[in-house]
Write a protein that holds these residues in place. Structure first.
Motif, PDB file in Angstrom:
ATOM      1  N   VAL A 219       0.859  -1.181   0.000  1.00  0.00           N
ATOM      2  CA  VAL A 219       0.000   0.000   0.000  1.00  0.00           C
ATOM      3  C   VAL A 219       0.898   1.234   0.000  1.00  0.00           C
ATOM      4  O   VAL A 219       1.944   1.248   0.621  1.00  0.00           O
ATOM      5  N   GLY A 220       0.489   2.248  -0.732  1.00  0.00           N
ATOM      6  CA  GLY A 220       1.288   3.478  -0.762  1.00  0.00           C
ATOM      7  C   GLY A 220       2.369   3.394  -1.814  1.00  0.00           C
ATOM      8  O   GLY A 220       2.304   2.606  -2.751  1.00  0.00           O
ATOM      9  N   GLU A 221       3.377   4.214  -1.666  1.00  0.00           N
ATOM     10  CA  GLU A 221       4.392   4.340  -2.698  1.00  0.00           C
ATOM     11  C   GLU A 221       5.418   3.210  -2.663  1.00  0.00           C
ATOM     12  O   GLU A 221       6.118   2.977  -3.633  1.00  0.00           O
ATOM     13  N   ALA A 222       5.519   2.510  -1.555  1.00  0.00           N
ATOM     14  CA  ALA A 222       6.620   1.564  -1.358  1.00  0.00           C
ATOM     15  C   ALA A 222       6.786   0.562  -2.490  1.00  0.00           C
ATOM     16  O   ALA A 222       7.881   0.344  -2.977  1.00  0.00           O
ATOM     17  N   GLY A 223       5.683  -0.045  -2.920  1.00  0.00           N
ATOM     18  CA  GLY A 223       5.801  -1.080  -3.941  1.00  0.00           C
ATOM     19  C   GLY A 223       5.449  -0.606  -5.341  1.00  0.00           C
ATOM     20  O   GLY A 223       5.434  -1.390  -6.283  1.00  0.00           O
ATOM     21  N   ARG A 224       5.159   0.676  -5.469  1.00  0.00           N
ATOM     22  CA  ARG A 224       4.732   1.179  -6.782  1.00  0.00           C
ATOM     23  C   ARG A 224       5.849   1.165  -7.804  1.00  0.00           C
ATOM     24  O   ARG A 224       7.003   1.426  -7.473  1.00  0.00           O
ATOM     25  N   THR A 225       5.461   0.877  -9.033  1.00  0.00           N
ATOM     26  CA  THR A 225       6.425   0.935 -10.115  1.00  0.00           C
ATOM     27  C   THR A 225       6.668   2.403 -10.457  1.00  0.00           C
ATOM     28  O   THR A 225       5.728   3.180 -10.527  1.00  0.00           O
ATOM     29  N   GLY A 226       7.887   2.751 -10.667  1.00  0.00           N
ATOM     30  CA  GLY A 226       8.189   4.135 -11.029  1.00  0.00           C
ATOM     31  C   GLY A 226       7.954   4.358 -12.513  1.00  0.00           C
ATOM     32  O   GLY A 226       7.301   3.552 -13.182  1.00  0.00           O
ATOM     33  N   ASP A 227       8.517   5.423 -13.025  1.00  0.00           N
ATOM     34  CA  ASP A 227       8.316   5.703 -14.446  1.00  0.00           C
ATOM     35  C   ASP A 227       9.360   5.009 -15.317  1.00  0.00           C
ATOM     36  O   ASP A 227       9.515   5.331 -16.486  1.00  0.00           O
TER      37      ASP A 227
END
Ligand code: SF4
Ligand code: SF4
Length: 97
Positions: free
Chosen positions: A16-24
């Protein structure tokens, strides 16, 4: 009895949140063609190999199949495993979304 380590898992999960998000940095994304995808064509729960093989656990085994692109890393394993060739890896700079 030995206490189970809750952190041990065969599959990573999107956080949840930015931790596991794929970047650009992702260069390609999976796009599913519903006219080929087996569950969409047969209107029943079937196949879901993309769900099974996705190492990020971001494919939903639903009809239609959905991919959480916020967390998808663009590895292309789902497209490789799809028996119906329903997933195309499309370059991010050619994607409409
Ligand atoms: S592997 Fe291909 S045919 Fe099977 S559910 Fe996924 S997209 Fe559809
Ligand atoms: S491209 Fe990789 S991370 Fe993205 S849905 Fe397919 S298997 Fe999962």
């Amino acid at each position: 009895m030995e206490k189970r380590d809750e952190n041990i898992s065969a599959m990573c999960r999107p956080a949840v949140g930015e931790a596991g998000r794929t970047g650009d940095w992702r260069t390609v994304r999976p796009v599913i063609d519903p006219t080929r995808c087996i569950p969409a064509v047969k209107r029943k729960s079937a196949c879901f190999l993309c769900w099974l093989y996705c190492p990020e656990g971001v494919v939903k085994a639903t009809i239609p199949v959905e991919i959480d692109l916020d967390y998808c890393k663009g590895c292309g394993i789902c497209a490789e495993e799809c028996p119906a060739k329903a997933i195309q890896m499309v370059r991010e700079d050619q994607s409409d979304e």
